[in-house]
Design a protein around this motif. Sequence first.
Motif, mmCIF file in Angstrom:
data_model
loop_
_atom_site.group_PDB
_atom_site.id
_atom_site.type_symbol
_atom_site.label_atom_id
_atom_site.label_comp_id
_atom_site.label_asym_id
_atom_site.label_seq_id
_atom_site.Cartn_x
_atom_site.Cartn_y
_atom_site.Cartn_z
ATOM 1 N N ASP A 435 14.528 21.887 1.474
ATOM 2 C CA ASP A 435 15.633 21.128 2.054
ATOM 3 C C ASP A 435 16.636 22.063 2.708
ATOM 4 N N THR A 436 16.846 23.218 2.084
ATOM 5 C CA THR A 436 17.774 24.206 2.660
ATOM 6 C C THR A 436 17.242 24.747 3.978
ATOM 7 N N LEU A 437 15.918 24.999 4.004
ATOM 8 C CA LEU A 437 15.297 25.509 5.228
ATOM 9 C C LEU A 437 15.391 24.479 6.348
ATOM 10 N N VAL A 438 15.167 23.213 6.027
ATOM 11 C CA VAL A 438 15.280 22.163 7.042
ATOM 12 C C VAL A 438 16.701 22.086 7.571
ATOM 13 N N THR A 439 17.656 22.240 6.681
ATOM 14 C CA THR A 439 19.067 22.206 7.097
ATOM 15 C C THR A 439 19.344 23.336 8.082
ATOM 16 N N GLN A 440 18.826 24.525 7.769
ATOM 17 C CA GLN A 440 19.046 25.666 8.674
ATOM 18 C C GLN A 440 18.394 25.438 10.028
ATOM 19 N N LEU A 441 17.173 24.902 10.000
ATOM 20 C CA LEU A 441 16.462 24.634 11.260
ATOM 21 C C LEU A 441 17.220 23.614 12.100
ATOM 22 N N ARG A 442 17.760 22.603 11.456
ATOM 23 C CA ARG A 442 18.498 21.572 12.200
ATOM 24 C C ARG A 442 19.794 22.151 12.777
ATOM 25 N N GLN A 443 20.387 23.053 11.998
ATOM 26 C CA GLN A 443 21.602 23.685 12.521
ATOM 27 C C GLN A 443 21.274 24.525 13.757
ATOM 28 N N GLN A 444 20.142 25.266 13.691
ATOM 29 C CA GLN A 444 19.725 26.052 14.861
ATOM 30 C C GLN A 444 19.408 25.143 16.044
ATOM 31 N N GLN A 445 18.726 23.996 15.729
ATOM 32 C CA GLN A 445 18.386 23.039 16.781
ATOM 33 C C GLN A 445 19.644 22.514 17.462
ATOM 34 N N ASN A 446 20.605 22.164 16.636
ATOM 35 C CA ASN A 446 21.859 21.629 17.184
ATOM 36 C C ASN A 446 22.561 22.673 18.048
ATOM 37 N N SER A 447 22.467 23.951 17.623
ATOM 38 C CA SER A 447 23.128 25.020 18.382
ATOM 39 C C SER A 447 22.469 25.213 19.746
ATOM 40 N N VAL A 448 21.119 25.189 19.735
ATOM 41 C CA VAL A 448 20.375 25.349 20.985
ATOM 42 C C VAL A 448 20.658 24.179 21.929
ATOM 43 N N LEU A 449 20.657 22.969 21.342
ATOM 44 C CA LEU A 449 20.924 21.785 22.176
ATOM 45 C C LEU A 449 22.325 21.814 22.750
ATOM 46 N N SER A 450 23.261 22.294 21.969
ATOM 47 C CA SER A 450 24.650 22.382 22.461
ATOM 48 C C SER A 450 24.742 23.359 23.608
ATOM 49 N N THR A 451 24.008 24.487 23.460
ATOM 50 C CA THR A 451 24.043 25.495 24.536
ATOM 51 C C THR A 451 23.428 24.943 25.815
ATOM 52 N N LEU A 452 22.284 24.268 25.686
ATOM 53 C CA LEU A 452 21.602 23.692 26.842
ATOM 54 C C LEU A 452 22.473 22.618 27.509
ATOM 55 N N ASN A 453 23.086 21.814 26.660
ATOM 56 C CA ASN A 453 23.968 20.766 27.236
ATOM 57 C C ASN A 453 25.114 21.391 28.016
ATOM 58 N N ALA A 454 25.638 22.497 27.480
ATOM 59 C CA ALA A 454 26.756 23.176 28.174
ATOM 60 C C ALA A 454 26.310 23.746 29.509
ATOM 61 N N LEU A 455 25.072 24.342 29.544
ATOM 62 C CA LEU A 455 24.574 24.911 30.786
ATOM 63 C C LEU A 455 24.340 23.808 31.803
ATOM 64 N N ASN A 456 23.789 22.695 31.404
ATOM 65 C CA ASN A 456 23.520 21.593 32.313
ATOM 66 C C ASN A 456 24.814 21.038 32.909
#
Length: 461
Positions: A435-456
């Motif tokens: 569960d901790t690993l999934v939480t970390q992966l989702r946090q990374q996913q959210n960070s990547v998506l935020s960066t992509l949204n900002a670039l767009n």
Amino acid sequence: MAGTTVSGIGSGIDTQAIVDSLVAAQKAPKQTQINTQTLKATTTLSSIGKIQSALDAFRGALSNMTDTNSFGGLSLQSSNEKVATVTMGSGAATGSFSLLVSKLAKASKVSTQVYADGAGSVVNKGTTATTLTMTQNGKAFDLSVPPGATLQQVRDSINSQFGPAGLSANVLTDATGSRLIITSTKMGEGSDITLSGNSGLDTGYKVVDEPVDAEYTLDGVEMKSKTNDITNAVSGLNIKLVGLSTKNANSGEYSPTILSLSTSSSTLKSGLKGFIDTYNALLKVVNAETKVTKNADGSMTAAALTGDASMRTLMTSIREELNAVSGNGTLKTLAAFGVTSSQDGGTLSLDDKKWDKVASTNAADLTSIFNGKDGLLARLQKVTEPFAKASTGTLAERSKTLSESLTKLKAEQDTLDTRMDALKKSLQDKYNNMDTLVTQLRQQQNSVLSTLNALNKSKDD
């Protein structure tokens, strides 16, 4: 994931339910085995205990029948119970005896002087304890009388200290005051009570009754007894003298009391019915623990000891003795006296009509069937003994084995519970890490998506 109960903070998955299911699946086979074996051992142990109790009661009843001579078939009678009563002892035989009682045995009885202040009179007015010595048959009984002791207190002390030895005391009160009366359960000549000591209670004491022997004549033989309970004058006959023989108003001679022992068919029938009831009580318990019950749906349910070899051996041994030919009379079986066995369950019953037919001529034959070292009572004791022995008998050994099995199963249960607790903790740790690993992966996913949204957004501007 819609509709899923969540417990994992990061994954949204009900990890606790998954862990519980995995642990339950792992535990189920062994737990089922332990539960099945525990239930079987517990119910079998309970059934063995019931059989043991019933068998002990059966054997106890057999012993009582032997001790009380239930199948002696003798009826006792005293023609005058105001003179003497009779009870049966061992070795009794038919006969009659003429008894004349001229004197009853009496105990020694003495009285102290009269104390004017009644039962509360202080008998030791000094400051030190004194001693009252009561002597009987050469044995002295010393009672310490403390300072300030009253007559009533002395009476109570005698009864509490010397009652087991046969001495007793009472306070007798009239218009002149109170006096202490001391007597004994011991009777007969030579059992005089004397008082001495320095208590003052012995001063001026009086003899109320002299101890005397009972005097009686039995079948013309003059006899004496130290007590009114006579156990050795006639073999197997206990005589209790309760009164003196009286003179016949017409002849002027003393009227004898006739003590008789005669064979009684009603006494034998009572003994036989008692035996039948005793056997049926044992059989009822055995049947209850070995029967097969038919259920409403037609299926069959076995009892804890259904088909048990030990129970078959026990009851077969008993039935063989019941059906055996024995005794030295004309009739040598219980069936000949009207004892029958039911087809359903095997309980015994007595055919009264058949009994009445044979009892008038052959009732005494029943005595030889039951009594003696080779009689039915003795044989039943012998064949049941291997099962009933307290520590080494068949039933006791089985109870011991079952108890040991339950102890072992309890240990297995504790081991299983410990192992499952460890497994549960291990699985919980693994799923928490996931569960901790999934939480970390989702946090990374959210960070990547935020960066992509900002670039767009920057490109669109």
